[in-house]
Write a protein that holds these residues in place. Structure first.
Motif, PDB file in Angstrom:
ATOM      1  N   CYS A  61       4.876  -2.649 -10.380  1.00 31.47           N
ATOM      2  CA  CYS A  61       3.909  -1.557 -10.278  1.00 31.47           C
ATOM      3  C   CYS A  61       4.536  -0.273 -10.791  1.00 31.47           C
ATOM      4  O   CYS A  61       5.644   0.103 -10.381  1.00 31.47           O
ATOM      5  CB  CYS A  61       3.480  -1.403  -8.819  1.00 31.47           C
ATOM      6  SG  CYS A  61       2.321  -0.054  -8.519  1.00 31.47           S
ATOM      7  N   ASP A 120      -0.519  -8.327  -5.591  1.00 33.88           N
ATOM      8  CA  ASP A 120      -1.689  -7.993  -6.396  1.00 33.88           C
ATOM      9  C   ASP A 120      -2.940  -7.818  -5.539  1.00 33.88           C
ATOM     10  O   ASP A 120      -4.002  -7.468  -6.045  1.00 33.88           O
ATOM     11  CB  ASP A 120      -1.938  -9.057  -7.475  1.00 33.88           C
ATOM     12  CG  ASP A 120      -2.284 -10.433  -6.893  1.00 33.88           C
ATOM     13  OD1 ASP A 120      -2.176 -10.611  -5.661  1.00 33.88           O
ATOM     14  OD2 ASP A 120      -2.654 -11.319  -7.674  1.00 33.88           O
ATOM     15  N   VAL A 160       2.371   1.796  -3.501  1.00 35.09           N
ATOM     16  CA  VAL A 160       1.384   2.355  -4.427  1.00 35.09           C
ATOM     17  C   VAL A 160       1.225   3.850  -4.193  1.00 35.09           C
ATOM     18  O   VAL A 160       1.199   4.649  -5.143  1.00 35.09           O
ATOM     19  CB  VAL A 160       0.034   1.630  -4.277  1.00 35.09           C
ATOM     20  CG1 VAL A 160      -1.088   2.410  -4.948  1.00 35.09           C
ATOM     21  CG2 VAL A 160       0.127   0.229  -4.873  1.00 35.09           C
ATOM     22  N   VAL A 201      -3.242  -5.485  -3.425  1.00 40.98           N
ATOM     23  CA  VAL A 201      -3.366  -4.057  -3.144  1.00 40.98           C
ATOM     24  C   VAL A 201      -4.211  -3.368  -4.209  1.00 40.98           C
ATOM     25  O   VAL A 201      -4.219  -3.764  -5.376  1.00 40.98           O
ATOM     26  CB  VAL A 201      -1.967  -3.405  -3.064  1.00 40.98           C
ATOM     27  CG1 VAL A 201      -1.335  -3.290  -4.459  1.00 40.98           C
ATOM     28  CG2 VAL A 201      -2.024  -2.039  -2.400  1.00 40.98           C
ATOM     29  N   ASP A 202      -4.936  -2.354  -3.802  1.00 44.30           N
ATOM     30  CA  ASP A 202      -5.716  -1.540  -4.730  1.00 44.30           C
ATOM     31  C   ASP A 202      -4.792  -0.480  -5.310  1.00 44.30           C
ATOM     32  O   ASP A 202      -4.178   0.292  -4.558  1.00 44.30           O
ATOM     33  CB  ASP A 202      -6.893  -0.895  -3.995  1.00 44.30           C
ATOM     34  CG  ASP A 202      -7.843  -0.170  -4.938  1.00 44.30           C
ATOM     35  OD1 ASP A 202      -7.863  -0.529  -6.139  1.00 44.30           O
ATOM     36  OD2 ASP A 202      -8.549   0.747  -4.484  1.00 44.30           O
ATOM     37  N   ALA A 203      -4.662  -0.426  -6.632  1.00 47.33           N
ATOM     38  CA  ALA A 203      -3.712   0.493  -7.266  1.00 47.33           C
ATOM     39  C   ALA A 203      -4.373   1.272  -8.397  1.00 47.33           C
ATOM     40  O   ALA A 203      -4.021   1.115  -9.569  1.00 47.33           O
ATOM     41  CB  ALA A 203      -2.508  -0.286  -7.795  1.00 47.33           C
ATOM     42  N   PRO A 204      -5.346   2.131  -8.090  1.00 47.88           N
ATOM     43  CA  PRO A 204      -6.037   2.885  -9.143  1.00 47.88           C
ATOM     44  C   PRO A 204      -5.085   3.800  -9.908  1.00 47.88           C
ATOM     45  O   PRO A 204      -4.268   4.511  -9.318  1.00 47.88           O
ATOM     46  CB  PRO A 204      -7.083   3.695  -8.364  1.00 47.88           C
ATOM     47  CG  PRO A 204      -6.536   3.785  -6.968  1.00 47.88           C
ATOM     48  CD  PRO A 204      -5.818   2.496  -6.743  1.00 47.88           C
ATOM     49  N   TRP A 229      -6.309 -12.672   0.545  1.00 48.32           N
ATOM     50  CA  TRP A 229      -5.142 -11.791   0.673  1.00 48.32           C
ATOM     51  C   TRP A 229      -3.843 -12.575   0.888  1.00 48.32           C
ATOM     52  O   TRP A 229      -2.753 -12.033   0.712  1.00 48.32           O
ATOM     53  CB  TRP A 229      -5.339 -10.766   1.786  1.00 48.32           C
ATOM     54  CG  TRP A 229      -5.618 -11.303   3.160  1.00 48.32           C
ATOM     55  CD1 TRP A 229      -6.826 -11.422   3.763  1.00 48.32           C
ATOM     56  CD2 TRP A 229      -4.648 -11.770   4.119  1.00 48.32           C
ATOM     57  NE1 TRP A 229      -6.690 -11.933   5.040  1.00 48.32           N
ATOM     58  CE2 TRP A 229      -5.372 -12.155   5.286  1.00 48.32           C
ATOM     59  CE3 TRP A 229      -3.260 -11.898   4.119  1.00 48.32           C
ATOM     60  CZ2 TRP A 229      -4.740 -12.653   6.418  1.00 48.32           C
ATOM     61  CZ3 TRP A 229      -2.627 -12.401   5.248  1.00 48.32           C
ATOM     62  CH2 TRP A 229      -3.362 -12.768   6.372  1.00 48.32           C
ATOM     63  N   SER A 266       2.120   6.800  -6.810  1.00 50.02           N
ATOM     64  CA  SER A 266       0.992   7.636  -7.223  1.00 50.02           C
ATOM     65  C   SER A 266       1.308   9.122  -7.112  1.00 50.02           C
ATOM     66  O   SER A 266       0.875   9.919  -7.948  1.00 50.02           O
ATOM     67  CB  SER A 266      -0.250   7.311  -6.388  1.00 50.02           C
ATOM     68  OG  SER A 266      -0.700   6.000  -6.644  1.00 50.02           O
ATOM     69  N   ARG A 301      -1.366 -14.592  -3.023  1.00 45.66           N
ATOM     70  CA  ARG A 301      -0.955 -13.389  -3.737  1.00 45.66           C
ATOM     71  C   ARG A 301      -0.023 -13.698  -4.913  1.00 45.66           C
ATOM     72  O   ARG A 301       0.594 -14.749  -4.990  1.00 45.66           O
ATOM     73  CB  ARG A 301      -0.232 -12.425  -2.786  1.00 45.66           C
ATOM     74  CG  ARG A 301      -0.939 -12.234  -1.455  1.00 45.66           C
ATOM     75  CD  ARG A 301      -0.255 -11.205  -0.591  1.00 45.66           C
ATOM     76  NE  ARG A 301       1.133 -11.547  -0.322  1.00 45.66           N
ATOM     77  CZ  ARG A 301       1.981 -10.756   0.336  1.00 45.66           C
ATOM     78  NH1 ARG A 301       1.573  -9.582   0.763  1.00 45.66           N
ATOM     79  NH2 ARG A 301       3.218 -11.125   0.560  1.00 45.66           N
ATOM     80  N   MET A 334       0.826  -1.202   0.000  1.00 43.19           N
ATOM     81  CA  MET A 334       0.000   0.000   0.000  1.00 43.19           C
ATOM     82  C   MET A 334       0.862   1.256   0.000  1.00 43.19           C
ATOM     83  O   MET A 334       0.588   2.234  -0.712  1.00 43.19           O
ATOM     84  CB  MET A 334      -0.945   0.005   1.197  1.00 43.19           C
ATOM     85  CG  MET A 334      -1.951   1.148   1.203  1.00 43.19           C
ATOM     86  SD  MET A 334      -3.116   1.042   2.573  1.00 43.19           S
ATOM     87  CE  MET A 334      -3.952  -0.497   2.147  1.00 43.19           C
TER      88      MET A 334
END
Length: 300
Positions: A273, A150, A135, A152-155, A265, A139, A268, A132
């Motif tokens: 990324c 994978d 990411v 993790v949320d990675a918008p 979770w 970002s 994985r 997290m």
């Protein structure tokens, strides 16, 4: 208007955190300093950028405009620095790669060695963070790339799978779970645990899931290395959670049983990324290609 790059980074940290306090922590600033700099930024631009609420902050329309341009400026700066390195004699310098614990200990060592041998003028600075955190760092433009889970949320970012990274429960041979093939995390949270030392990205990740489940893990001892953790478990001190590769490797030396965790979770994959392949510096592109990345597949 006198905004500098440090101002832009601080503003993005606050926006992405949704809080001035958390944004200050991410920017490594004291809250008072961050608040004063934010006040000065708004005074310099002459317009309100953030709306303060009791739960945090939200961007105004002007703030959204600044977020958009700040990201562009910071990404362009990273590209500029990367391209300037190419004008030296050969490709030289230090590239920064962020990785979670499993990637840092299991995936990267044997992958990095041959690549570094072929690039004697390049150094790699590896930084351990949770997926997290990686990411978030990418970002806001503070890093080009990393290796994350994978789960993790990675918008807005690209994730390219390069390896499996299942987490496994290891238990003493006389433990009640020793003959079990799979178990839910909820069914083991009351067990005494052997963990990794504070600051371990993997242990932080596991602790986060325990907190989400409303239960703090009870640690009997926390070890610096995976081998130390496995040895403690083999002696009956408690149970532990480690990557599958670690569990298999040290089982040759220490006696314990390996049990699969049922939660998604824990099943994985490790993923490269990054924001966009075309925005990566040549050195990072070379490294990611060696690790299994490709410009042709940029699926999130």
């Amino acid at each position: 208007m006198r905004l500098d790059l440090a101002d832009l980074r601080l503003f993005l940290c606050i926006v992405d955190a949704g809080s001035i306090t958390q944004g200050a922590i991410r920017a490594n600033l004291a809250l008072a300093s961050a608040s004063e700099r934010l006040r000065r930024i708004e005074a310099d631009v002459g317009v309100q950028l953030l709306e303060r609420h009791h739960r945090g902050v939200a961007t105004t329309e002007a703030g959204e405009a600044l977020v958009h341009h700040a990201r562009l400026i910071l990404r362009q700066q990273a590209r500029l620095l990367g391209e300037l390195q190419d004008f030296t004699l050969g490709t030289r310098g230090t590239i920064h790669v962020y990785a979670n614990t499993a990637a840092l200990t299991e995936f990267l060592p044997h992958k990095l060695a041959p690549w570094l041998a072929r690039h004697p003028l390049l150094n790699v600075d590896l930084k351990e963070r949770t997926s997290m955190e990686i990411v978030r760092t990418i970002s806001v433009g503070l890093a080009e790339a990393g290796v994350v889970s994978d789960a993790v949320d990675a918008p807005g970012l690209k994730l390219q799978p390069v390896a499996t990274d299942h987490l496994m429960l290891i238990v003493p041979t006389k433990n009640r779970l020793a003959q079990t093939r799979t178990v839910s995390f909820a069914n083991v949270m009351d067990e005494p645990f052997v963990g990794l030392e504070p600051g371990s990205a993997l242990q932080d990740h596991i602790n986060d899931h325990a907190r989400i489940a409303g239960h703090a893990l009870a640690f009997r001892v926390r070890m610096k290395t995976f081998e130390g953790l496995c040895e403690m478990v083999s002696c009956g001190v408690g149970v532990g959670i480690v990557p599958q590769g670690v569990a298999k490797r040290y089982r040759r030396r220490y006696s314990y049983q390996v049990v699969a965790l049922e939660e998604s979770w824990a099943r994985r994959r490790l993923c490269l990324c990054f924001r966009s392949w075309s925005e990566l510096s040549p050195a990072i592109q070379s490294l990611l290609s060696h690790l299994g990345g490709t410009p042709a597949i940029e699926a999130v």
